[in-house]
Design a protein around this motif. Structure first.
Motif, short mmCIF file in Angstrom:
data_model
loop_
_atom_site.label_atom_id
_atom_site.label_comp_id
_atom_site.label_asym_id
_atom_site.label_seq_id
_atom_site.Cartn_x
_atom_site.Cartn_y
_atom_site.Cartn_z
N PHE A 196 -17.78 5.68 -7.48
CA PHE A 196 -17.37 6.43 -6.29
C PHE A 196 -18.51 6.49 -5.27
CE2 PHE A 196 -16.02 9.86 -3.62
CZ PHE A 196 -14.65 9.76 -3.64
N ILE A 197 -19.72 6.71 -5.76
CA ILE A 197 -20.81 6.90 -4.79
C ILE A 197 -21.21 5.59 -4.14
CG2 ILE A 197 -23.22 7.61 -4.59
CD1 ILE A 197 -22.49 9.82 -6.59
N LEU A 214 -19.22 15.46 -7.21
CA LEU A 214 -18.75 14.77 -8.41
C LEU A 214 -19.63 15.11 -9.61
CD1 LEU A 214 -17.76 11.27 -7.07
CD2 LEU A 214 -16.31 13.19 -7.65
N ALA A 256 -20.49 13.63 -1.74
CA ALA A 256 -19.77 13.04 -2.85
C ALA A 256 -20.61 13.13 -4.12
CB ALA A 256 -19.44 11.58 -2.55
N LEU A 279 -12.62 17.51 -4.49
CA LEU A 279 -12.35 16.36 -3.61
C LEU A 279 -12.24 16.81 -2.16
CD1 LEU A 279 -9.80 14.52 -5.87
CD2 LEU A 279 -12.19 13.95 -5.49
N VAL A 296 -22.07 11.01 2.12
CA VAL A 296 -22.34 10.31 0.85
C VAL A 296 -22.95 11.28 -0.16
CG1 VAL A 296 -23.58 8.42 -0.23
CG2 VAL A 296 -22.69 8.15 2.08
N LEU A 345 -12.44 14.08 1.08
CA LEU A 345 -11.57 12.94 0.80
C LEU A 345 -10.41 12.93 1.78
CD1 LEU A 345 -11.41 10.80 -1.64
CD2 LEU A 345 -9.36 12.07 -2.19
N PRO A 346 -10.08 11.78 2.36
CA PRO A 346 -8.93 11.74 3.25
C PRO A 346 -7.68 12.21 2.52
CG PRO A 346 -10.15 9.70 3.39
CD PRO A 346 -10.76 10.48 2.27
N ARG A 391 -18.83 5.00 -1.66
CA ARG A 391 -19.03 5.89 -0.52
C ARG A 391 -20.08 5.32 0.43
NH1 ARG A 391 -17.56 11.60 1.03
NH2 ARG A 391 -15.36 11.13 0.94
N VAL A 392 -21.09 4.67 -0.15
CA VAL A 392 -22.10 4.04 0.71
C VAL A 392 -21.43 2.99 1.59
CG1 VAL A 392 -24.20 2.68 0.75
CG2 VAL A 392 -23.95 4.52 -0.91
N ILE A 447 -18.69 8.02 -11.59
CA ILE A 447 -19.43 8.59 -10.45
C ILE A 447 -20.15 7.50 -9.69
CG2 ILE A 447 -21.36 10.08 -9.84
CD1 ILE A 447 -20.47 12.05 -11.78
N GLU A 481 -10.24 5.22 0.70
CA GLU A 481 -10.85 6.27 -0.12
C GLU A 481 -9.90 6.67 -1.25
OE1 GLU A 481 -13.54 9.16 1.28
OE2 GLU A 481 -14.50 7.22 1.14
N TYR A 495 -12.06 6.03 -9.48
CA TYR A 495 -12.93 7.04 -10.10
C TYR A 495 -12.21 7.72 -11.26
CZ TYR A 495 -14.87 11.78 -10.51
OH TYR A 495 -15.36 12.95 -10.99
N LEU A 538 -10.74 6.92 -5.09
CA LEU A 538 -10.51 8.10 -5.93
C LEU A 538 -9.81 7.71 -7.23
CD1 LEU A 538 -10.14 11.16 -6.49
CD2 LEU A 538 -7.97 10.96 -5.28
#
Lengths: 635, 496
Positions: free
Chosen positions: A167-168, B422, B418, B378, B415, B383-384, A171-172, A164, A140, A147, A144
């Motif tokens: 990132f998304i 964002l 995020a 974030l 998801v 976010l980790p 994320r999926v 964006i 992640e 991103y 980031l």
């Protein structure tokens, strides 16, 4: 030393960000220097590991300790991670230096350097992890940084959207990875790699119930982990963010979106080879997705006009190669291709950056051409990159790419045969689009109307020196390292960091097969020369007769449009419906607002009783009294 | 321990409030000093409490007991590993609110500070009470200062929002009062520790659980009784929003742990499907709504509902990871949502607008503020490396043990989080400056920067090193689970 490798980039990132006021030069030099040190140390580690077999696991700190869940921050050096840290720090160091020249006109240099270093740190955290959770942290974390860097030019709306999207979509993928991690913890009670891998064999026949059907445990875990890998490595259906990510500055594309971050998915599959080896289904899936991506991306790259997008699709396609290599069980070959690819793809991107720099931010290859005499140096470097990518004999791409095809041939199974066919055909396409890019950029007529040819001049040395190093890597890395990675002694090198359930049979491959791919690559050069330079009418003819196909490819198989219609719009609509119709028109209307209206209504009615006239009250009393008496009598 | 430290912590703010009342009405300066001083002492005392708390002992510590009404009602306080953290969180957040509101509230600052301090007393009381009636008193009394804060210092639709908030919460609580009376009638006691020992018959547990649930569900809030929250947040002044999000919501989560599960283990087990379904709806539904908001405060408010959905999901997994994750999520949400509301407050103080479309390109004008804001965004998306991740991750891990599908659906919420977070960052922070008013804004001043930096440090610190919190809560959590498991097992063996 291991600590320094990981933490120097972090320190560099912090001093760049906090020392913004100390000037651009300070941030550039300090961050580059720290990364160079880190890269040198990585090479020493790699050398020590390779020659003296020194590896180790260093615990830093306890991270999460909840019930039976025990996770540490740690640095784990094994052959696999030592290869990765070399790739990451080396490319990162070169990109840092290159950026000094490339970003020279940008007002936010310290921020840029800081993000680059932060990315390097996250990526190192990812590759040296000894457990899934720290890997997820790095995973992640690089997302980031990607991103932040894609959206680096934050004033550009398209850059923000691309950031964006990246990132998304990631994320999926991370969602899949997270579920894989949950499953592992749920079934094995540990997230530590070595502890897990010891338990796999005993549990290879276990089934779990998922929704209503039974599935093999290992297969399910592998499939979810692979979804994560698909997101990060831009594999088909989750690839859409990668071409858009080219909105970021070109050094970013070279470092993150070609050489390092996008290979994290491949790294994950290889790292988890002890899991994947027990699931033929998952391996086949990996191979199939890899093949589809390789073909798809190469076909799209044939018709694109943005220089960076072509290389981005090419990256996608090469990642597909790595995946199908892993899918046939040739993990070490996948790693080898990852290694060589890092050099020539970074070279191509940085070379393209140099071209873009020369043309002052022009990216359309339709507006270039005919400049090879003006910038011979950049042209030569790009030529080396192109040759290496296409797999021209004895350059790095030749060794790794052909090895994939040969191992697939050795596999002698159905899936192996498909891989051979797809691999060879894609190699042909690769060579076509690469030469198209090269020819359109440097040869033919000069097509740029904004800048006259005379104004163009070569990039500064701070940009070309990293390119030379990368070029040397592109030429020699295949030849020098092929014995270590995939040669006779490869099992000694990889030790147990890569797991093979079945060894590859070392049968001789017939000579005609060995010559097949290189000859196709060689033949494609004159073909490209003819259709792209000599006689453009052939190309126009093909375009005209296959117009629907051309459009299909130009629009990238309409996948973005497909998502827009099937996902983005319905989700927005759903959100709006829930808000307006759900919250406001249902819950509030019948809930608090409804109740308060009802109470108002009732109290209005009730207050009508209080007329203030004595005869009204007397009348009501009379009714009440008579009702009471009636009741008592009847009782 | 002889010194009544819990009572001191609880009632010190009240004393402070009293002194503010006595201070000269023209002289707001002394009111400000008193409030900062009181909350600071309280924060130090709470930290000392945490420090001297022995996390080897499972029983309640620092117990204070006085009979108030003979045979009926005791003034009984005590803390375990779970409550001590909420006490620290409460005094910390109140401290931050006082610092931030001193400059931003212009009107009737004295009264505002009094309301804030009184509210602190009640909130701390909730986390210390070991007597049901005492708990109820504190729980309900907290409504009054909050009602005033929204109703007096709120925005344009403040009266509507204040009433909505008040009525909603009161309605749920009435049922809880009835339930408390029933418990007294059944067991002859309102002392929580005694009730833990006396097993409440199963047929009563169900109905009593529902009564408590109705109160907590509104407060948490869970779907579908969440609609007061966005309105209340939007209209409340910054400090009000911060307290509301950071602490008031946590009272319900704490209530679930202390009362619902502790007193009614069998009913809790029985209602798990209900809680899961409502939590999942909360996570997905509100995340989708948050995606479409054009008001920053509303967006964060809806995201709060989603985050609290993770809390209930985790708590009702009855696994170590789930419950610890739920508690962690509450603490972390307390920090992050507080910080996000403070950030919106910073913008609102300068621009008088909460609308996302009025902003854009803030990073070019307010670089420091933007950095802080992005870190909280974030954190909000888990976010980790931020505290937000650990809570969500453990909750999902716990949920996974119970039900595969539930965990998968809840993960979709991550998801979506995020996406909306964002999107918020993009519209507010990045892009070109469109609004001319934004161009003349000043970056965060000293006190704003100080407060937000502390929150950033804590968010990151607890993201990388959550040990202090886990050490404190795990004995209590394990005890809770053991008792719960014992009850369930004995029920099963009775049937057999």
């Amino acid at each position: 030393m291991e600590y320094l490798i990981v933490f120097l980039p972090l320190i560099g990132s912090l001093i760049c960000y906090l020392g913004k006021d100390l000037g651009n030069l300070f941030s550039e030099i300090s961050s580059s220097l720290l990364i160079v040190v880190s890269a040198v140390l990585s090479i020493i580690i790699f050398y020590n590991g390779f020659v003296h077999n020194i590896y180790g696991n260093y615990q830093i700190l306890n991270w999460i300790n909840s019930g039976e869940l025990n996770v540490n921050w740690s640095i784990n050096i094994d052959p696999l991670s030592s290869v990765m840290i070399v790739v990451v720090t080396l490319i990162s160091a070169l990109v840092h230096i290159y950026s000094i020249g490339y970003m020279s006109h940008d007002p936010h240099k310290p921020r840029f350097m800081s993000y680059l270093s932060l990315f390097t740190f996250s990526m190192l955290c990812l590759v040296v992890s000894d457990n899934f959770l720290q890997l997820f942290f790095g995973w992640e974390g690089v997302g980031l940084c990607s991103y932040l860097l894609i959206g680096f030019w934050y004033k550009k709306n398209s850059a923000n959207n691309a950031a964006i999207k990246a990132f998304i979509v990631n994320r999926v993928g991370d969602f899949g990875l997270a579920i894989g991690i949950f499953l592992i913890f749920f079934q094995f009670g540990t997230l530590n790699f070595s502890e897990l891998f010891n338990l796999v064999e005993l549990n290879s026949d276990k089934n779990i119930k998922f929704i209503f059907a039974d599935f093999n445990l290992i297969t399910t875990i592998c499939v979810f982990l692979f979804i994560g890998a698909m997101g990060k490595s831009a594999q088909f259906i989750l690839h859409t963010w990668l071409p858009d990510a080219m909105e970021g500055p070109t050094p970013v594309s070279a470092l993150i979106h070609a050489a390092t971050m996008v290979t994290a998915g491949v790294f994950l599959v290889v790292k988890c080879s002890p899991l994947f080896e027990y699931s033929q289904f998952a391996l086949n899936l990996v191979a199939i997705v890899g093949m589809i991506t390789a073909l798809f991306a190469a076909s799209v790259a044939l018709v694109q006009n943005d220089i960076k997008k072509i290389i981005a699709y090419s990256t996608c396609s090469q990642l597909g190669y790595m995946f199908f290599a892993a899918g046939i069980g040739a993990y070490h070959v996948a790693m080898f291709h990852l290694f060589t690819h890092a050099f020539f793809k970074a070279l191509l991107f940085l070379g393209a950056g140099s071209v873009i720099h020369v043309f002052r931010d022009e990216q359309d290859i339709g507006n270039m051409g005919g400049v090879w005499k003006k910038i011979p140096f950049t042209m030569t470097l790009m030529l080396i990159g192109t040759l290496a990518l296409t797999g021209f004999p004895f350059l790095s791409g030749f060794y790794s790419k052909d090895a994939i095809i040969e191992f697939a041939y050795l596999k002698n199974s159905n899936i192996g045969t498909y891989v051979v066919v797809v691999g060879i055909f894609t190699a042909f396409l690769t060579s076509l689009y690469s030469w198209r890019l090269f020819i359109r950029t440097f040869f033919g007529e000069y097509n740029n109307k904004k800048i006259s040819l005379k104004e163009l001049h070569e990039s500064p040395p701070v940009m070309t020196i990293p390119l030379i190093i990368l070029a040397l890597g592109s030429i020699f890395s295949g030849f020098l390292f092929k014995d270590i990675f995939i040669g006779q002694s490869n099992l000694e090198f990889w030790n147990d960091s890569i797991f093979f359930l079945n060894d590859f049979k070392n049968t001789k491959i017939s000579t005609w097969f060995l010559l097949l791919t290189p000859s196709i690559v060689l033949i494609s050069i004159p073909i490209a020369y003819f259709i792209y330079l000599k006689d453009k009418s052939i190309l126009d003819g093909i375009k005209k007769t296959n117009l629907p196909l051309y459009k299909f490819l130009l629009n990238k198989w309409y996948i973005d449009e497909f998502y827009e219609i099937t996902l983005v719009r319905p989700i927005k609509k759903l959100g709006l419906t829930f808000w307006k119709k759900g919250d406001e028109n249902t819950i509030d209307r019948f809930g608090p607002d409804g109740v308060s209206k009802l109470i108002k209504f009732i109290s209005n009615k009730a207050s009508q009783f209080q007329t203030g006239y004595i005869y009204d009250y007397a009348f009501v009393m009379l009714i009440g009294l008579s009702a009471l008496i009636t009741f008592l009598i009847l009782k | 321990m002889d010194f009544p430290i819990l009572s001191t912590i609880i009632f010190l703010p009240l004393v402070g409030a009293f002194f503010i009342l006595l201070s000269k009405s023209k002289d707001n300066k002394s009111a400000k000093y008193i409030s900062v001083f009181t909350t600071l002492i309280n924060l130090i005392l709470s930290l000392f409490l945490w420090y001297s708390f022995d996390n080897q002992i499972v029983e309640f510590q620092f117990v204070e007991e006085k009979v108030w009404i003979e045979n009926f009602f005791k003034y009984k306080l005590g803390i375990d590993g779970i409550s001590v953290l909420f006490i620290v969180l409460t005094s910390f957040i109140t401290q931050i609110c006082v610092i931030s509101c001193i400059n931003s509230i212009k009107l009737r600052i004295k009264e505002f500070l009094i309301a804030l301090l009184v509210l602190e007393t009640f909130m701390l009381g909730v986390f210390c009470s070991l007597d049901l009636l005492l708990f109820y008193l504190f729980f309900e009394a907290g409504l009054i200062p909050m009602f005033l804060i929204i109703g007096v210092w709120g925005g344009a639709r403040r009266v509507y929002s204040a009433f909505k908030f008040f009525l909603y919460t009161l309605l749920g609580s009435v049922l809880m009062l009835v339930a408390i009376i029933t418990i007294f009638w059944l067991t002859g006691s309102t002392d929580v520790t005694e009730i833990y020992q006396i097993k409440i018959p199963e047929q009563y547990q169900t109905i009593l659980w529902l009564a408590f649930f109705s109160s907590f569900a509104v407060k948490l809030p869970m779907w579908p009784v969440h609609t007061w929250l966005p309105d209340a947040h939007v209209e409340a002044p910054t400090a009000g929003s911060v307290i509301l999000a950071a602490i008031l919501l946590k009272m319900a989560g704490y209530g679930f742990l202390r009362f619902s599960i502790g007193m009614f283990p069998l009913a809790s087990e029985f209602f798990v499907p209900l809680v899961y379904v409502l939590s999942l709806i909360a996570i997905i539904y509100t995340s989708l709504i948050a995606l479409m908001q054009d008001d920053m405060k509303k967006l964060i408010a809806y995201s709060s509902v989603g985050h609290m959905g993770f809390v209930t999901l985790g708590v009702f997994t009855f696994t170590t990871q789930g419950i610890e994750g739920g508690i962690y999520q509450m603490i972390s949400h307390g920090l992050i949502s507080a910080a996000l509301f403070l950030c919106v407050g910073v913008l609102y103080d300068r621009m008088n607008s909460r609308m996302i479309n009025d902003y854009g390109g803030v990073v070019s004008i307010l670089p420091k503020f933007s950095l802080l804001f992005i870190i909280f965004v974030l954190g909000g998306l888990g976010l980790p490396g931020t505290s937000g991740f650990i809570g969500e991750f453990l909750v999902l891990l716990g949920a996974f043990k119970k039900n595969f599908l539930v965990a998968v659906i809840a993960s979709i919420g991550v998801v979506l989080a995020a996406a909306y977070m964002l999107w918020l960052a993009k519209k507010v922070i990045f892009g070109e400056v469109k609004n001319d008013k934004v161009k003349i804004l000043k970056d965060v001043n000293y006190s704003e920067g100080f407060v937000l930096s502390i929150l950033v440090i804590l968010t990151l610190f607890f993201g990388f090193y959550p040990e202090p919190i886990f050490n404190t809560i795990s004995p209590s959590v394990n005890n809770l689970i053991d008792v719960y498991q014992f009850e369930i097992n004995s029920k099963i063996s009775n049937i057999n």
